[in-house]
Design a protein around this motif. Structure first.
Motif, PDB file in Angstrom:
ATOM      1  N   ALA A 131       1.561   6.483 -18.295  1.00  0.00           N
ATOM      2  CA  ALA A 131       0.622   6.558 -17.172  1.00  0.00           C
ATOM      3  C   ALA A 131       0.471   7.999 -16.693  1.00  0.00           C
ATOM      4  O   ALA A 131       1.453   8.744 -16.609  1.00  0.00           O
ATOM      5  CB  ALA A 131       1.079   5.670 -16.034  1.00  0.00           C
ATOM      6  N   ASP A 132      -0.755   8.377 -16.363  1.00  0.00           N
ATOM      7  CA  ASP A 132      -1.039   9.713 -15.834  1.00  0.00           C
ATOM      8  C   ASP A 132      -1.159   9.725 -14.318  1.00  0.00           C
ATOM      9  O   ASP A 132      -1.161  10.800 -13.712  1.00  0.00           O
ATOM     10  CB  ASP A 132      -2.359  10.237 -16.412  1.00  0.00           C
ATOM     11  N   LEU A 133      -1.279   8.540 -13.715  1.00  0.00           N
ATOM     12  CA  LEU A 133      -1.606   8.467 -12.289  1.00  0.00           C
ATOM     13  C   LEU A 133      -0.936   7.257 -11.656  1.00  0.00           C
ATOM     14  O   LEU A 133      -0.952   6.163 -12.217  1.00  0.00           O
ATOM     15  CB  LEU A 133      -3.125   8.361 -12.124  1.00  0.00           C
ATOM     16  N   ALA A 134      -0.348   7.479 -10.485  1.00  0.00           N
ATOM     17  CA  ALA A 134       0.165   6.389  -9.650  1.00  0.00           C
ATOM     18  C   ALA A 134      -0.457   6.538  -8.274  1.00  0.00           C
ATOM     19  O   ALA A 134      -0.492   7.642  -7.713  1.00  0.00           O
ATOM     20  CB  ALA A 134       1.689   6.430  -9.562  1.00  0.00           C
ATOM     21  N   VAL A 135      -0.963   5.444  -7.730  1.00  0.00           N
ATOM     22  CA  VAL A 135      -1.726   5.472  -6.478  1.00  0.00           C
ATOM     23  C   VAL A 135      -1.042   4.591  -5.440  1.00  0.00           C
ATOM     24  O   VAL A 135      -0.624   3.461  -5.741  1.00  0.00           O
ATOM     25  CB  VAL A 135      -3.167   4.974  -6.710  1.00  0.00           C
ATOM     26  N   LEU A 136      -0.956   5.096  -4.233  1.00  0.00           N
ATOM     27  CA  LEU A 136      -0.389   4.333  -3.128  1.00  0.00           C
ATOM     28  C   LEU A 136      -1.392   4.301  -1.987  1.00  0.00           C
ATOM     29  O   LEU A 136      -1.836   5.349  -1.516  1.00  0.00           O
ATOM     30  CB  LEU A 136       0.920   4.977  -2.662  1.00  0.00           C
ATOM     31  N   LEU A 137      -1.778   3.102  -1.565  1.00  0.00           N
ATOM     32  CA  LEU A 137      -2.657   2.936  -0.412  1.00  0.00           C
ATOM     33  C   LEU A 137      -1.829   2.549   0.799  1.00  0.00           C
ATOM     34  O   LEU A 137      -0.920   1.717   0.694  1.00  0.00           O
ATOM     35  CB  LEU A 137      -3.692   1.833  -0.670  1.00  0.00           C
ATOM     36  N   SER A 138      -2.155   3.120   1.936  1.00  0.00           N
ATOM     37  CA  SER A 138      -1.510   2.660   3.160  1.00  0.00           C
ATOM     38  C   SER A 138      -1.932   1.220   3.427  1.00  0.00           C
ATOM     39  O   SER A 138      -2.946   0.735   2.913  1.00  0.00           O
ATOM     40  CB  SER A 138      -1.895   3.551   4.342  1.00  0.00           C
ATOM     41  N   ASP A 139      -1.151   0.531   4.228  1.00  0.00           N
ATOM     42  CA  ASP A 139      -1.445  -0.874   4.508  1.00  0.00           C
ATOM     43  C   ASP A 139      -2.812  -1.033   5.162  1.00  0.00           C
ATOM     44  O   ASP A 139      -3.564  -1.963   4.856  1.00  0.00           O
ATOM     45  CB  ASP A 139      -0.354  -1.444   5.426  1.00  0.00           C
ATOM     46  N   ASP A 140      -3.171  -0.089   6.018  1.00  0.00           N
ATOM     47  CA  ASP A 140      -4.459  -0.147   6.705  1.00  0.00           C
ATOM     48  C   ASP A 140      -5.616  -0.016   5.724  1.00  0.00           C
ATOM     49  O   ASP A 140      -6.607  -0.761   5.780  1.00  0.00           O
ATOM     50  CB  ASP A 140      -4.520   0.969   7.754  1.00  0.00           C
ATOM     51  N   VAL A 141      -5.507   0.937   4.791  1.00  0.00           N
ATOM     52  CA  VAL A 141      -6.557   1.133   3.793  1.00  0.00           C
ATOM     53  C   VAL A 141      -6.667  -0.084   2.878  1.00  0.00           C
ATOM     54  O   VAL A 141      -7.766  -0.564   2.574  1.00  0.00           O
ATOM     55  CB  VAL A 141      -6.280   2.405   2.960  1.00  0.00           C
ATOM     56  N   PHE A 142      -5.531  -0.590   2.446  1.00  0.00           N
ATOM     57  CA  PHE A 142      -5.536  -1.748   1.553  1.00  0.00           C
ATOM     58  C   PHE A 142      -6.217  -2.949   2.201  1.00  0.00           C
ATOM     59  O   PHE A 142      -7.073  -3.606   1.602  1.00  0.00           O
ATOM     60  CB  PHE A 142      -4.101  -2.109   1.164  1.00  0.00           C
ATOM     61  N   ARG A 143      -5.835  -3.244   3.431  1.00  0.00           N
ATOM     62  CA  ARG A 143      -6.391  -4.426   4.092  1.00  0.00           C
ATOM     63  C   ARG A 143      -7.860  -4.235   4.460  1.00  0.00           C
ATOM     64  O   ARG A 143      -8.649  -5.181   4.400  1.00  0.00           O
ATOM     65  CB  ARG A 143      -5.546  -4.771   5.331  1.00  0.00           C
ATOM     66  N   SER A 144      -8.232  -3.020   4.791  1.00  0.00           N
ATOM     67  CA  SER A 144      -9.624  -2.773   5.179  1.00  0.00           C
ATOM     68  C   SER A 144     -10.571  -2.836   3.995  1.00  0.00           C
ATOM     69  O   SER A 144     -11.670  -3.402   4.089  1.00  0.00           O
ATOM     70  CB  SER A 144      -9.742  -1.396   5.849  1.00  0.00           C
ATOM     71  N   VAL A 165      10.705   6.928   4.382  1.00  0.00           N
ATOM     72  CA  VAL A 165      10.941   8.350   4.152  1.00  0.00           C
ATOM     73  C   VAL A 165      11.115   9.019   5.508  1.00  0.00           C
ATOM     74  O   VAL A 165      10.213   8.983   6.355  1.00  0.00           O
ATOM     75  CB  VAL A 165       9.781   9.008   3.385  1.00  0.00           C
ATOM     76  N   LYS A 166      12.292   9.616   5.727  1.00  0.00           N
ATOM     77  CA  LYS A 166      12.643  10.223   7.018  1.00  0.00           C
ATOM     78  C   LYS A 166      12.450   9.191   8.130  1.00  0.00           C
ATOM     79  O   LYS A 166      12.983   8.100   8.063  1.00  0.00           O
ATOM     80  CB  LYS A 166      11.814  11.492   7.248  1.00  0.00           C
ATOM     81  N   GLU A 167      11.638   9.541   9.144  1.00  0.00           N
ATOM     82  CA  GLU A 167      11.467   8.619  10.273  1.00  0.00           C
ATOM     83  C   GLU A 167      10.386   7.581  10.021  1.00  0.00           C
ATOM     84  O   GLU A 167      10.206   6.664  10.830  1.00  0.00           O
ATOM     85  CB  GLU A 167      11.105   9.421  11.541  1.00  0.00           C
ATOM     86  N   TYR A 168       9.689   7.687   8.896  1.00  0.00           N
ATOM     87  CA  TYR A 168       8.553   6.816   8.609  1.00  0.00           C
ATOM     88  C   TYR A 168       8.996   5.581   7.839  1.00  0.00           C
ATOM     89  O   TYR A 168       9.722   5.674   6.848  1.00  0.00           O
ATOM     90  CB  TYR A 168       7.510   7.587   7.796  1.00  0.00           C
ATOM     91  N   GLU A 169       8.554   4.420   8.290  1.00  0.00           N
ATOM     92  CA  GLU A 169       8.805   3.179   7.563  1.00  0.00           C
ATOM     93  C   GLU A 169       7.606   2.259   7.755  1.00  0.00           C
ATOM     94  O   GLU A 169       7.229   1.932   8.882  1.00  0.00           O
ATOM     95  CB  GLU A 169      10.073   2.485   8.041  1.00  0.00           C
ATOM     96  N   ALA A 170       6.998   1.857   6.634  1.00  0.00           N
ATOM     97  CA  ALA A 170       5.803   1.011   6.705  1.00  0.00           C
ATOM     98  C   ALA A 170       5.535   0.413   5.331  1.00  0.00           C
ATOM     99  O   ALA A 170       5.937   0.969   4.312  1.00  0.00           O
ATOM    100  CB  ALA A 170       4.597   1.826   7.173  1.00  0.00           C
ATOM    101  N   PRO A 171       4.815  -0.704   5.284  1.00  0.00           N
ATOM    102  CA  PRO A 171       4.404  -1.253   3.989  1.00  0.00           C
ATOM    103  C   PRO A 171       3.282  -0.413   3.390  1.00  0.00           C
ATOM    104  O   PRO A 171       2.527   0.246   4.110  1.00  0.00           O
ATOM    105  CB  PRO A 171       3.923  -2.662   4.344  1.00  0.00           C
ATOM    106  N   ALA A 172       3.191  -0.445   2.079  1.00  0.00           N
ATOM    107  CA  ALA A 172       2.112   0.238   1.361  1.00  0.00           C
ATOM    108  C   ALA A 172       1.861  -0.536   0.075  1.00  0.00           C
ATOM    109  O   ALA A 172       2.596  -1.462  -0.267  1.00  0.00           O
ATOM    110  CB  ALA A 172       2.471   1.693   1.081  1.00  0.00           C
TER     111      ALA A 172
END
Length: 246
Positions: A131-144, A165-172
């Motif tokens: 694979a040349d590319l891995a993509v991660l969408l935030s939960d907001d972008v994915f659902r919208s 990562v650090k102080e950040y925790e969220a689904p993606a």
């Protein structure tokens, strides 16, 4: 977006990456109908943070731009030895951004940076060396855009992960475009694949004995004709032809 394993390259290879990356991104944008000259871009060696205004074409960014980017990377890497390939981690997020004296400011910018460093992205490229590319969408972008049905992508093309990562925790939502299916689960989050809506059962074709189903009989009184002039944007549309025999 960020180039994978950039620090392992020698000076000449790093210079080549910095030369080729923006040109590759520009070509992918043009293929998707965008002009990156209209975007605000913060460059940092092998990494770019691009900010664009909300204009109603956001689904195309998630869909067409990523597709063209994958194609550009595939072409770029086709004749290269493995250590010379350009592989990218890419994140799409949305939110308010302020232009500051030294770049961009806002929680959306911080969230994007944390998502870009998600272990799930590194693991996806490590697990799939083709694979040349891995993509991660935030939960907001994915659902919208994806779950909302505004792209040609299926929810089942993505795997849900939890990014911490650090102080950040969220689904993606993770996708590797080179794969037909969503990538395998990882230990860094709840990575249970999400499937799309169940496919409705379709009636079987009519048998010779006249069993219920789809009839192949020609019925002129049931024909509907739609005349269209000019170009029609049918991306994501599904066309069906036939008669129910009712």
């Amino acid at each position: 977006m960020d180039a994978q394993a950039y620090g392992e390259r020698n000076d000449r290879r790093q210079s080549e990456t910095q030369h080729d990356l923006p040109r590759l991104l520009d070509r992918a944008a043009r293929g998707a109908g965008y002009d990156r000259a209209q975007w605000q871009i913060q460059r940092k060696g092998d990494e770019q943070l691009a900010v664009r205004p909300v204009d109603g074409t956001e689904p195309r960014l998630v869909d067409d731009y990523v597709r063209h980017l994958a194609a550009e990377l595939r072409e770029y890497n086709s004749d290269r030895v493995p250590r010379a390939r350009l592989r990218l981690r890419t994140v799409v997020h949305q939110g308010l951004v302020e232009l500051a004296d030294n770049g961009f400011a806002g929680t959306a910018v911080v969230a994007t940076a944390r998502l870009l460093n998600a272990p799930a992205l590194y693991d996806a490229l490590a697990a799939h060396p083709e694979a040349d590319l891995a993509v991660l969408l935030s939960d907001d972008v994915f659902r919208s855009h994806v779950a909302g049905g505004h792209t040609t992508l299926r929810t089942g093309d993505f795997t849900r992960v939890t990014v911490h990562v650090k102080e950040y925790e969220a689904p993606a939502w993770l996708r590797v475009p080179a794969l037909d299916a969503a990538p395998a689960s990882h230990e860094h989050g709840s990575a249970a694949p999400v499937s799309g809506e169940p496919t409705a059962e379709r009636p079987a074709p009519a048998a010779a004995g006249g069993e219920p189903g789809i009839s192949n009989d020609y019925r002129a009184d049931s024909i509907n004709v739609t005349n269209m002039t000019g170009p029609v944007d049918a991306r994501g549309a599904v066309f069906g032809f036939g008669s129910t025999g009712a």
